[in-house]
Design a protein around this motif. Structure first.
Motif, PDB file in Angstrom:
ATOM      1  N   GLN A   1      29.238  40.074  33.701  1.00 15.07           N
ATOM      2  CA  GLN A   1      29.394  41.264  34.528  1.00 15.07           C
ATOM      3  C   GLN A   1      28.115  42.076  34.542  1.00 15.07           C
ATOM      4  O   GLN A   1      27.799  42.744  35.521  1.00 15.07           O
TER       5      GLN A   1
ATOM      6  N   LYS B   1      35.048  42.460  43.193  1.00 14.66           N
ATOM      7  CA  LYS B   1      34.216  43.634  43.440  1.00 14.66           C
ATOM      8  C   LYS B   1      34.101  43.872  44.937  1.00 14.66           C
ATOM      9  O   LYS B   1      34.077  42.939  45.728  1.00 14.66           O
TER      10      LYS B   1
ATOM     11  N   ASN C   1      37.680  40.351  38.207  1.00 13.56           N
ATOM     12  CA  ASN C   1      36.260  40.565  38.498  1.00 13.56           C
ATOM     13  C   ASN C   1      35.991  40.761  39.977  1.00 13.56           C
ATOM     14  O   ASN C   1      34.846  40.663  40.421  1.00 13.56           O
TER      15      ASN C   1
ATOM     16  N   HIS D   1      41.443  37.091  30.950  1.00 11.11           N
ATOM     17  CA  HIS D   1      41.585  38.123  31.975  1.00 11.11           C
ATOM     18  C   HIS D   1      42.746  37.833  32.921  1.00 11.11           C
ATOM     19  O   HIS D   1      43.153  36.680  33.106  1.00 11.11           O
TER      20      HIS D   1
ATOM     21  N   ARG E   1      39.473  45.514  34.463  1.00  7.60           N
ATOM     22  CA  ARG E   1      38.436  44.693  33.844  1.00  7.60           C
ATOM     23  C   ARG E   1      38.833  44.248  32.441  1.00  7.60           C
ATOM     24  O   ARG E   1      38.466  43.164  31.992  1.00  7.60           O
TER      25      ARG E   1
END
Length: 632
Positions: A58, A182, A180, A175, A156
């Motif tokens: 990230q 964006k 993730n 996760h 996140r």
């Protein structure tokens, strides 16, 4: 590739073994210093060879929403959007013992023996986990608990916590889907600068937490064992160990990694001859817009009416807005003689335009040259894309060819363009510098294991034309050696933007226990003629020139924007050509033609190369100065 370029490593066979039965290597290097390979940095042949740690994904993967590719280079191997990327590691055998060999080579040859082993093992473990998919991430537990409290990053840090060791100070975070995702948005240069600083600060903080965990070999092996146990049927243990080795090396510095032999050979072949079948245009992506940066002169795109600044919205009737640039490239390219229809939006034109273009074979070579044009008679222009074997001899032949093509039978001056030249062999950088220098120091190479090696110019077969050099933030490594050599020896003026700033030397080391890959390892620094290293700082042009007539200098992407790069070393300031630039500046201000040439054709199809023509103005004034000095 000649054997001496490889920096062969010999192992001494025998009964030396570690406690688990793996052969322990006794390594003796066979050096050929004039053939030290300075491998291409960042990307080569369209393939990213720098491997970043998954745990820092990230942070490390941040890029401004802007991309660029050449249909002239057109190295995207996808035939369509569903075809998988080329797998360069499919036939490579790599396991636990191969990983240990990599670590031994690092111990024997890496430039800095004080590298952080906690971060290296953590990076190796995280990269191994990443093979399972992007949802798995290894994090220090205290850092995880702290970040989970942040309301702005709630998604996140959601997910399942897995412990491979109940006593450990780290956890595996699985996760949730879409963790993730964006939002893509265009950013100003100031916003990008701010974001880069934020990411670097977070990376520094994360490394601090990792160091407190004292993550080591035993922890790494537990994580790898977890990855192997939980891998899918389509994931081999080879793949996990390769990823681990790349993660370990990537934590040393941005330019150390494993390189597959297939990728290496393909990269060199594509630099030597990147010819292709397509339309011949340079495209860039800004947010969701695919923009024509410039058609190539004389190629189908220009002949059919495509112009710099056109926004492509459809390819053969299919809407391509929102697609990544490489996918659009794959749709546009095709066999010569076939047609592609681009629907474009053009500033000042109310309706969309449909432009039919017949694809053709477009020749792109590593070294190419032409005469600059009627505005600057008998001035040669040579573009060098990379430093592979025989680059200098090809450059010499191009210059001699331009001499024969000139109206007078002689060249009056030369413009050497090394913009977006990512580097290559150190030996070729030395040969090219020597081609333009009668005397003077070219470069000094310093490693941990050898005394400094200094390379100086030799008389004979020199090309002593008045010359200028073009550079930008994509000019790196071997290209920076040439730029600094001619600049600091007062042989040529340098124009454009500050260069990349990679002043480290990598060696390709063949494995003893396997085949089909190379260990690319940083083992030396290089220093310019005045004794300064260009690491991080790069080569500052004698004259800063923006790409556009009225534009600002682009933000750029350089060594300092990479993570874990070797630090810069303090150096004495050097502006060897300051007085000459000041003198020529007066002439250019009075007689320069770059702005006038641009203004005479504002409706041009091909993007005006302001840096090139501004450098030509200075070269013209230099020629006039030389004539005046001879008369006096």
């Amino acid at each position: 590739m000649n054997e001496e370029y490889r920096g062969n490593m010999k192992s001494t066979p025998g009964n030396n073994r570690d406690d688990e039965g793996a052969p322990q290597l006794s390594v003796r290097p066979i050096w050929s210093l004039t053939r030290w390979p300075l491998f291409l940095l960042l990307t080569i042949g369209g393939m990213a060879l720098t491997v970043l740690s998954a745990s820092h994904a990230q942070i490390k993967d941040f890029k401004p929403v802007s991309d660029k590719t050449e249909l002239a280079a057109d190295k995207d191997k996808d035939k369509d959007k569903d075809k998988a990327e080329v797998d360069y590691w499919a036939d490579v055998t790599f396991g636990k013992f191969h990983f240990r060999e990599v670590l031994e080579q690092v111990r024997n040859h890496y430039i800095d023996q004080d590298y952080d082993k906690v971060i290296a093992y953590e990076s190796a473990a995280n990269q191994a986990l990443a093979v399972l998919g992007k949802r798995w991430e290894l994090v220090p537990e205290p850092y995880y608990k702290k970040m989970k409290k942040r309301s702005d990053e709630k998604k996140r840090w959601e997910g399942k916590i897995i412990r491979v060791d109940p006593r450990a100070k780290y956890v595996i975070l699985e996760h949730v889907e879409g963790w993730n995702d964006k939002e893509r948005k265009e950013m100003t240069d100031d916003e990008i600068r701010k974001k880069r600083l934020e990411f670097k600060e977070r990376y520094r903080e994360l490394k601090g937490y990792w160091k407190k965990t004292k993550f080591g070999k035993a922890d790494f092996e537990k994580v790898v064992a977890y990855a192997i146990k939980n891998r899918g049927e389509d994931i081999t243990t080879n793949r996990i160990w390769i990823a681990a080795a790349q993660g370990y090396l990537g934590a040393l510095d941005p330019h150390s990694t494993l390189v597959s032999d297939k990728a290496w050979k393909e990269s060199n072949a594509e630099l030597r001859d990147a010819s292709f079948e397509g339309i011949g245009a340079l495209l860039t992506q800004r947010n969701d817009d695919i923009i024509v940066e410039s058609p190539m002169e004389g190629q189908p795109a220009e002949k059919s009416g495509l112009r710099a600044g056109d926004i492509i919205i459809k390819v053969n009737g299919e809407d391509i807005r929102g697609l990544f640039l490489r996918k659009v490239v794959a749709k546009i390219k095709g066999p010569k003689g076939t047609d592609v229809v681009l629907t474009v939006q053009r500033v000042g034109v109310p309706d969309d335009l449909e432009i039919k273009i017949t694809r053709a074979f477009i020749k792109i070579t590593n070294v190419s040259g032409r005469l600059l044009g009627p505005e600057h008679a008998d001035i040669g222009y040579v573009k060098v894309r990379g430093f592979i074997e025989n680059t200098t001899s090809e450059l010499r032949q191009n210059i001699l060819s331009l001499k024969e093509q000139s109206a007078s039978g002689e060249l009056r001056g030369l413009i050497l363009d090394m913009r977006n030249n990512a580097g290559g062999f150190l030996h070729e950088a030395y040969l090219m510098s020597d081609l333009f220098l009668e005397l003077g120091r070219i470069v000094t190479v310093k490693s941990r294991t050898r005394i400094p090696e200094e390379y100086g110019a030799r008389k004979g077969r020199d090309i002593m034309l008045p010359m200028v050099v073009l550079v930008d933030d994509g000019t790196a490594s071997a290209a920076e050696i040439v730029a600094s050599a001619v600049q600091e020896n007062k042989r040529a003026l340098v124009f454009g933007d500050r260069t990349f700033g990679k002043a480290t030397v990598q060696q390709l080391i063949p494995p003893n226990l396997g085949e089909g890959y190379w260990l690319k390892l940083t083992h030396a620094r290089y220093y310019g003629p005045m004794g300064n290293t260009l690491q991080v700082v790069g080569v500052s042009p004698d004259v800063d020139v923006t790409p556009d007539v009225d534009g600002t200098m682009p933000l750029g992407f350089r060594e300092e924007n990479l993570y874990d790069h070797l630090p810069k070393i303090s150096a004495k300031p050097s502006r060897p050509n300051e007085a000459l630039v000041r003198e020529l500046g007066v002439c250019v201000k009075e007689n320069g033609r770059a702005e006038a040439i641009h203004a005479a054709d504002l409706d041009r199809r091909i993007k005006f190369d302001f840096q090139l023509y501004k450098a030509a103005d200075y070269l013209q004034c230099l020629l006039e100065r030389n004539v005046a000095m001879k008369k006096n």
